[in-house]
Design a protein around this motif. Structure first.
Motif, mmCIF file in Angstrom:
data_model
loop_
_atom_site.group_PDB
_atom_site.id
_atom_site.type_symbol
_atom_site.label_atom_id
_atom_site.label_comp_id
_atom_site.label_asym_id
_atom_site.label_seq_id
_atom_site.Cartn_x
_atom_site.Cartn_y
_atom_site.Cartn_z
ATOM 1 N N UNK A 9 -1.117 55.684 46.765
ATOM 2 C CA UNK A 9 -0.485 57.371 46.788
ATOM 3 C C UNK A 9 0.141 57.719 45.443
ATOM 4 N N UNK A 10 0.512 58.823 45.299
ATOM 5 C CA UNK A 10 1.165 59.195 43.981
ATOM 6 C C UNK A 10 2.595 58.771 44.055
ATOM 7 N N UNK A 11 3.003 57.974 43.549
ATOM 8 C CA UNK A 11 4.577 57.639 43.576
ATOM 9 C C UNK A 11 5.217 58.187 42.649
ATOM 10 N N UNK A 65 -2.249 51.773 53.369
ATOM 11 C CA UNK A 65 -2.946 53.267 52.889
ATOM 12 C C UNK A 65 -2.046 54.023 51.913
ATOM 13 N N UNK A 66 -0.736 53.797 51.788
ATOM 14 C CA UNK A 66 0.073 54.415 50.925
ATOM 15 C C UNK A 66 0.127 53.810 49.372
ATOM 16 N N UNK A 98 9.789 50.953 52.954
ATOM 17 C CA UNK A 98 10.750 50.415 53.882
ATOM 18 C C UNK A 98 10.169 49.344 54.496
ATOM 19 N N UNK A 99 8.910 49.417 54.978
ATOM 20 C CA UNK A 99 7.951 48.694 55.567
ATOM 21 C C UNK A 99 7.923 47.060 54.877
ATOM 22 N N UNK A 135 5.596 59.181 54.584
ATOM 23 C CA UNK A 135 4.597 58.031 54.805
ATOM 24 C C UNK A 135 4.788 57.176 53.591
ATOM 25 N N UNK A 136 5.238 57.684 52.461
ATOM 26 C CA UNK A 136 5.620 56.755 51.289
ATOM 27 C C UNK A 136 6.852 56.030 51.582
#
Length: 79
Positions: free
Chosen positions: A45-47, A41-42, A61-62, A55-56
């Motif tokens: 997102x706005x990196x 989901x991330x 890391x995941x 969450x980012x």
């Protein structure tokens, strides 16, 4: 002053082909090799935002953790 010299990298999508894994999306390779689901989901997102959200950070890391563990699992041929 020290410099980082990259080396010994592999392309995980190419590597999994050696194990007859036909789907190369990280989400599906994780499911096949590690037997769990990851959230993407991330990903959209706005990196560029600072600081990154928790969450980012967890998402990044995941991704790194799962890639390493996929490689190790395949190296040990436990699938």
């Amino acid at each position: 002053l020290s410099y980082f010299t990259p080396g010994n990298f592999i392309e995980l999508q190419d590597y999994v082909k050696k194990f007859n894994i036909a789907d190369f999306s990280l989400r599906k390779v994780v499911a096949i090799t590690l037997n769990f689901r990851i959230s993407k989901s991330q990903q959209v997102s706005n990196w560029e935002r600072t600081p990154l959200t928790p969450a980012q950070i967890k998402y990044a890391a995941t991704d790194a953790w799962t890639c390493y563990n996929i490689y190790k699992k395949l190296q040990d041929s436990q699938i």
